[in-house]
Design an enzyme around this catalytic site. Structure first.
Site, PDB file in Angstrom:
ATOM      1  N   ASP A  13       0.812  -1.224   0.000  1.00 52.31           N
ATOM      2  CA  ASP A  13       0.000   0.000   0.000  1.00 52.31           C
ATOM      3  C   ASP A  13       0.842   1.268   0.000  1.00 52.31           C
ATOM      4  O   ASP A  13       0.448   2.294   0.560  1.00 52.31           O
ATOM      5  CB  ASP A  13      -0.960   0.018   1.207  1.00 52.31           C
ATOM      6  CG  ASP A  13      -1.932  -1.149   1.174  1.00 52.31           C
ATOM      7  OD1 ASP A  13      -2.264  -1.597   0.067  1.00 52.31           O
ATOM      8  OD2 ASP A  13      -2.343  -1.597   2.254  1.00 52.31           O
ATOM      9  N   LYS A  16       1.910   2.198  -5.078  1.00 54.71           N
ATOM     10  CA  LYS A  16       2.482   1.674  -6.328  1.00 54.71           C
ATOM     11  C   LYS A  16       1.558   1.974  -7.506  1.00 54.71           C
ATOM     12  O   LYS A  16       2.003   2.307  -8.599  1.00 54.71           O
ATOM     13  CB  LYS A  16       2.678   0.150  -6.219  1.00 54.71           C
ATOM     14  CG  LYS A  16       3.633  -0.257  -5.110  1.00 54.71           C
ATOM     15  CD  LYS A  16       3.676  -1.759  -4.944  1.00 54.71           C
ATOM     16  CE  LYS A  16       2.420  -2.363  -4.387  1.00 54.71           C
ATOM     17  NZ  LYS A  16       2.099  -2.014  -2.997  1.00 54.71           N
ATOM     18  N   GLY A  40      -4.485  -4.287  -3.909  1.00 50.06           N
ATOM     19  CA  GLY A  40      -5.493  -3.263  -4.195  1.00 50.06           C
ATOM     20  C   GLY A  40      -4.738  -1.993  -4.535  1.00 50.06           C
ATOM     21  O   GLY A  40      -4.158  -1.368  -3.654  1.00 50.06           O
ATOM     22  N   HIS A  41      -4.680  -1.646  -5.812  1.00 51.14           N
ATOM     23  CA  HIS A  41      -3.870  -0.514  -6.275  1.00 51.14           C
ATOM     24  C   HIS A  41      -4.791   0.615  -6.711  1.00 51.14           C
ATOM     25  O   HIS A  41      -5.576   0.462  -7.638  1.00 51.14           O
ATOM     26  CB  HIS A  41      -2.972  -0.952  -7.434  1.00 51.14           C
ATOM     27  CG  HIS A  41      -1.943  -1.965  -7.029  1.00 51.14           C
ATOM     28  ND1 HIS A  41      -1.021  -2.491  -7.898  1.00 51.14           N
ATOM     29  CD2 HIS A  41      -1.696  -2.543  -5.835  1.00 51.14           C
ATOM     30  CE1 HIS A  41      -0.247  -3.350  -7.244  1.00 51.14           C
ATOM     31  NE2 HIS A  41      -0.646  -3.407  -5.997  1.00 51.14           N
ATOM     32  N   GLN A 223       2.022  -6.027  -3.410  1.00 49.89           N
ATOM     33  CA  GLN A 223       2.475  -6.122  -2.010  1.00 49.89           C
ATOM     34  C   GLN A 223       3.789  -5.354  -1.811  1.00 49.89           C
ATOM     35  O   GLN A 223       4.102  -4.492  -2.599  1.00 49.89           O
ATOM     36  CB  GLN A 223       2.619  -7.589  -1.572  1.00 49.89           C
ATOM     37  CG  GLN A 223       1.293  -8.327  -1.397  1.00 49.89           C
ATOM     38  CD  GLN A 223       0.689  -8.821  -2.690  1.00 49.89           C
ATOM     39  OE1 GLN A 223       1.348  -9.454  -3.487  1.00 49.89           O
ATOM     40  NE2 GLN A 223      -0.577  -8.549  -2.902  1.00 49.89           N
TER      41      GLN A 223
HETATM   42  P1  GDP Z   1      -0.744   0.393  -3.560  1.00 49.95           P
HETATM   43  O1  GDP Z   1      -1.373  -0.876  -3.141  1.00 49.95           O
HETATM   44  O2  GDP Z   1       0.717   0.446  -3.291  1.00 49.95           O
HETATM   45  O3  GDP Z   1      -1.054   0.757  -4.988  1.00 49.95           O
HETATM   46  O4  GDP Z   1      -1.396   1.546  -2.646  1.00 49.95           O
HETATM   47  P2  GDP Z   1      -2.947   1.708  -2.262  1.00 49.95           P
HETATM   48  O5  GDP Z   1      -3.680   2.190  -3.458  1.00 49.95           O
HETATM   49  O6  GDP Z   1      -3.450   0.476  -1.606  1.00 49.95           O
HETATM   50  O7  GDP Z   1      -2.859   2.810  -1.132  1.00 49.95           O
HETATM   51  C1  GDP Z   1      -2.324   4.079  -1.369  1.00 49.95           C
HETATM   52  C2  GDP Z   1      -3.385   5.130  -0.999  1.00 49.95           C
HETATM   53  O8  GDP Z   1      -2.781   6.408  -0.894  1.00 49.95           O
HETATM   54  C3  GDP Z   1      -4.477   5.284  -2.046  1.00 49.95           C
HETATM   55  O9  GDP Z   1      -5.676   5.610  -1.406  1.00 49.95           O
HETATM   56  C4  GDP Z   1      -3.984   6.472  -2.896  1.00 49.95           C
HETATM   57  O10 GDP Z   1      -5.035   7.165  -3.560  1.00 49.95           O
HETATM   58  C5  GDP Z   1      -3.356   7.330  -1.834  1.00 49.95           C
HETATM   59  N1  GDP Z   1      -2.225   8.161  -2.278  1.00 49.95           N
HETATM   60  C6  GDP Z   1      -1.296   7.880  -3.222  1.00 49.95           C
HETATM   61  N2  GDP Z   1      -0.332   8.811  -3.238  1.00 49.95           N
HETATM   62  C7  GDP Z   1      -0.659   9.708  -2.289  1.00 49.95           C
HETATM   63  C8  GDP Z   1      -0.031  10.899  -1.810  1.00 49.95           C
HETATM   64  O11 GDP Z   1       1.051  11.296  -2.231  1.00 49.95           O
HETATM   65  N3  GDP Z   1      -0.670  11.560  -0.794  1.00 49.95           N
HETATM   66  C9  GDP Z   1      -1.833  11.147  -0.261  1.00 49.95           C
HETATM   67  N4  GDP Z   1      -2.399  11.877   0.706  1.00 49.95           N
HETATM   68  N5  GDP Z   1      -2.449  10.014  -0.686  1.00 49.95           N
HETATM   69  C10 GDP Z   1      -1.862   9.307  -1.680  1.00 49.95           C
HETATM   70  P1  IMO Z   2      -0.878  -4.150  -2.266  1.00 47.06           P
HETATM   71  O1  IMO Z   2      -0.439  -4.727  -3.594  1.00 47.06           O
HETATM   72  C1  IMO Z   2      -1.010  -4.454   2.102  1.00 47.06           C
HETATM   73  C2  IMO Z   2      -0.949  -8.515   3.770  1.00 47.06           C
HETATM   74  C3  IMO Z   2      -2.222  -8.879   4.507  1.00 47.06           C
HETATM   75  C4  IMO Z   2      -1.675  -9.852   5.531  1.00 47.06           C
HETATM   76  C5  IMO Z   2      -0.602 -10.587   4.736  1.00 47.06           C
HETATM   77  C6  IMO Z   2      -1.062 -11.915   4.154  1.00 47.06           C
HETATM   78  O2  IMO Z   2      -2.156  -3.402  -2.329  1.00 47.06           O
HETATM   79  O3  IMO Z   2       0.247  -3.385  -1.652  1.00 47.06           O
HETATM   80  P2  IMO Z   2      -2.577 -12.511   2.097  1.00 47.06           P
HETATM   81  O4  IMO Z   2      -4.012 -12.213   1.828  1.00 47.06           O
HETATM   82  O5  IMO Z   2      -1.659 -12.001   1.062  1.00 47.06           O
HETATM   83  O6  IMO Z   2      -2.330 -13.955   2.383  1.00 47.06           O
HETATM   84  O7  IMO Z   2      -2.276 -11.742   3.468  1.00 47.06           O
HETATM   85  O8  IMO Z   2      -0.229  -9.726   3.684  1.00 47.06           O
HETATM   86  N1  IMO Z   2      -1.165  -8.023   2.387  1.00 47.06           N
HETATM   87  C7  IMO Z   2      -1.145  -6.736   2.042  1.00 47.06           C
HETATM   88  N2  IMO Z   2      -1.011  -5.622   2.793  1.00 47.06           N
HETATM   89  N3  IMO Z   2      -1.111  -4.361   0.750  1.00 47.06           N
HETATM   90  C8  IMO Z   2      -1.207  -5.471  -0.008  1.00 47.06           C
HETATM   91  O9  IMO Z   2      -1.190  -5.441  -1.355  1.00 47.06           O
HETATM   92  C9  IMO Z   2      -1.282  -6.731   0.635  1.00 47.06           C
HETATM   93  N4  IMO Z   2      -1.399  -7.993   0.186  1.00 47.06           N
HETATM   94  C10 IMO Z   2      -1.309  -8.774   1.267  1.00 47.06           C
HETATM   95  O10 IMO Z   2      -2.813  -7.744   5.114  1.00 47.06           O
HETATM   96  O11 IMO Z   2      -1.034  -9.157   6.566  1.00 47.06           O
HETATM   97 MG    MG Z   3      -2.859  -1.567  -1.861  1.00 39.15          MG
END
Ligand code: GDP
Ligand code: IMO
Ligand code: MG
Length: 429
Positions: A13, A16, A40-41, A223
């Site tokens: 999270d 990416k 979840g991106h 991840q």
């Molecule tokens: P990923 O799994 O690495 O793609 O990240 P996620 O999408 O799960 O979580 C990142 C969260 O931060 C999302 O809700 C984005 O919309 C938000 N986000 C991304 N870049 C920024 C930033 O620079 N500032 C803030 N405040 N939010 C951001």
């Molecule tokens: P993205 O790509 C954050 C964490 C889960 C749990 C552990 C194992 O959005 O960064 P799993 O369901 O993979 O067997 O869970 O890994 N986890 C993540 N945490 N972002 C993710 O993906 C994750 N994918 C798995 O919360 O601790």
């Molecule tokens: Mg994510």
């Protein structure tokens, strides 16, 4: 030749999705190579806001091919929903998406098996996303997996499924759960497979041709490095390889082709699920980070644990994956903090001095250590509208420079908001 990897440098999270969406505008191919719909991106671009779990984030560039490599495990229902969602936004990916027939498929019994283990572990459960990742990858390495290619022949699929249900249903019976019906699962999966069948074709040749032609290939990691099955905080990790080496296994790209490895890290630390997190803040400052960062997972909606940036962890993952640069995200989340700390190593709980690093022990060992901190002055100004590094408050610039010094890797991208344009590209500033 230009192969760029975008990898999570912490526990996932890190944003990416945003960084891949930004870079995808120049990409000929955007490919996923690991994980499944546990990812979840989030992407916010001209087409709207998307929270994608399986579809590569090159969908918004009409000139980019999207590839799901054989290292990814596919939940067909999730994939179909995403493709429909993207279609509703006006983009038809059917001629631009190639999915490897070698991909293993998440079957209905995988999340069920996972739930049985999680429940049995009680307070030491992993805290998974509940998408069946552990069991589907376990079936893969123990020769019990069902791949997309197996679904191309209904008879072969039935035979494989029958064997798996024989074993899995015995487990469900032992745990007093309803067994799965062969015909029902078969019909459901064949129906779903028919909806994506035209996109199931091995991308290896396409990727090799692109490498030979110097095309721009962008690799979207899922991840984060600290969730890697080998190097992460095992058993509080995920089931796949999340570091740069995973791309050879997961897509068939040999290491020598990889030019840029971008480690994406938040300007602080978050983690979802259980396991050690040395710089976690269970106080008002942790709440500020969670509220300002809107830190709730897009897959499960679970609140993310928040804490200070841990330079020991990120310098470890930088070495592990060979980051050539860092994308530092969510800097704006720190805007209101008067003092900001950075973890720089560990000492035994109650002790003093920096005497240990993450790689010295395992997850259980790490629970017995606490971080050593340095403290910096906060900048107490909004950075949300800043687009040039030189226009960031001096203390924010100093914070970024300190991170690159501690991690020994240049920070080339700074993100100050979720939107694509809320980004500072550092050109030697
Ligand atoms: P990923 O799994 O690495 O793609 O990240 P996620 O999408 O799960 O979580 C990142 C969260 O931060 C999302 O809700 C984005 O919309 C938000 N986000 C991304 N870049 C920024 C930033 O620079 N500032 C803030 N405040 N939010 C951001
Ligand atoms: P993205 O790509 C954050 C964490 C889960 C749990 C552990 C194992 O959005 O960064 P799993 O369901 O993979 O067997 O869970 O890994 N986890 C993540 N945490 N972002 C993710 O993906 C994750 N994918 C798995 O919360 O601790
Ligand atoms: Mg994510």
């Amino acid at each position: 030749m230009s192969v760029t990897m975008v990898l999570g440098a912490q526990w996932g999270d890190e944003a990416k999705g945003k960084i891949v969406d930004l870079l995808s505008q120049d990409a000929d191919i955007v490919a996923r190579f690991n994980g499944g719909d546990n990812a979840g991106h989030t992407v916010i671009n001209d087409y709207g806001t998307f929270k994608l779990r399986l579809t590569p984030n090159g969908f918004s560039n009409p000139n980019s091919m999207c590839i799901i490599g054989p290292g990814v495990v596919i939940n067909l229902a999730t994939l179909i929903n995403e493709l429909n969602m993207i279609r509703q936004a006006g983009i038809d990916l059917s001629s631009r998406l190639w999915i490897s027939p070698r991909c293993h498929v998440v079957m209905p019994y995988h999340p069920m098996v996972e739930a049985i283990y999680e429940q049995a572990k009680g307070s030491s459960s992993t805290g998974t996303t509940g998408r069946g990742m552990g069991p589907v990858y376990a079936d893969k390495v123990s020769y019990n997996g069902i791949r997309l290619v197996d679904m191309q022949e209904a008879g072969l699929f039935r035979e494989k499924l029958q064997v798996q249900l024989q074993v899995k249903n015995a487990l469900f019976k032992a745990f007093e759960q309803a067994p799965l019906d062969l015909q029902t699962v078969l019909d459901e999966k064949l129906n779903q497979f028919a909806q994506v069948k035209s996109m199931v074709q091995e991308p290896f040749g396409l990727v090799q041709k692109a490498l030979a032609n110097d095309s721009n290939i962008l690799l979207e990691g899922a991840q984060g490095a600290l969730l890697d099955n080998t190097w992460g905080t095992y058993p509080y990790c995920t089931a796949s390889t999340t570091i740069s080496g995973g791309v050879t296994d997961g897509l068939g790209i040999a290491p020598r082709w990889i030019k840029r490895v971008i480690g994406v890290t938040k300007a602080y630390t978050t983690r979802v699920g259980r396991g050690p997190m040395p710089t976690e803040l269970e106080d008002a400052t942790g709440q500020v980070l969670q509220n300002e960062g809107k830190d709730f997972g897009p897959v499960t909606g679970r609140p993310r644990r928040c804490g200070w940036f841990d330079a020991d962890l990120v310098s470890f993952t930088a070495k592990l994956s060979g980051y050539t640069e860092i994308a530092l995200t969510k800097l704006d989340v720190l805007d209101s903090l008067p003092k900001i700390k950075i973890g720089v190593g560990y000492h035994p709980c109650g002790g003093k001095g920096t005497s240990a690093h993450y790689w010295d022990g395992d997850a259980h060992w790490l629970e017995g250590y606490e971080p050593e901190y340095i403290e910096m002055e906060g900048w107490l100004q909004s950075t949300k509208d800043v687009r040039l590094f030189s226009q960031l408050p001096a203390r924010a610039q100093a914070y970024v420079r300190r991170i690159e010094q501690l991690v020994e890797t240049p920070v080339t991208i700074v993100s100050v908001g979720p939107e694509r344009n809320a980004t500072i590209i550092r050109n030697n500033q």
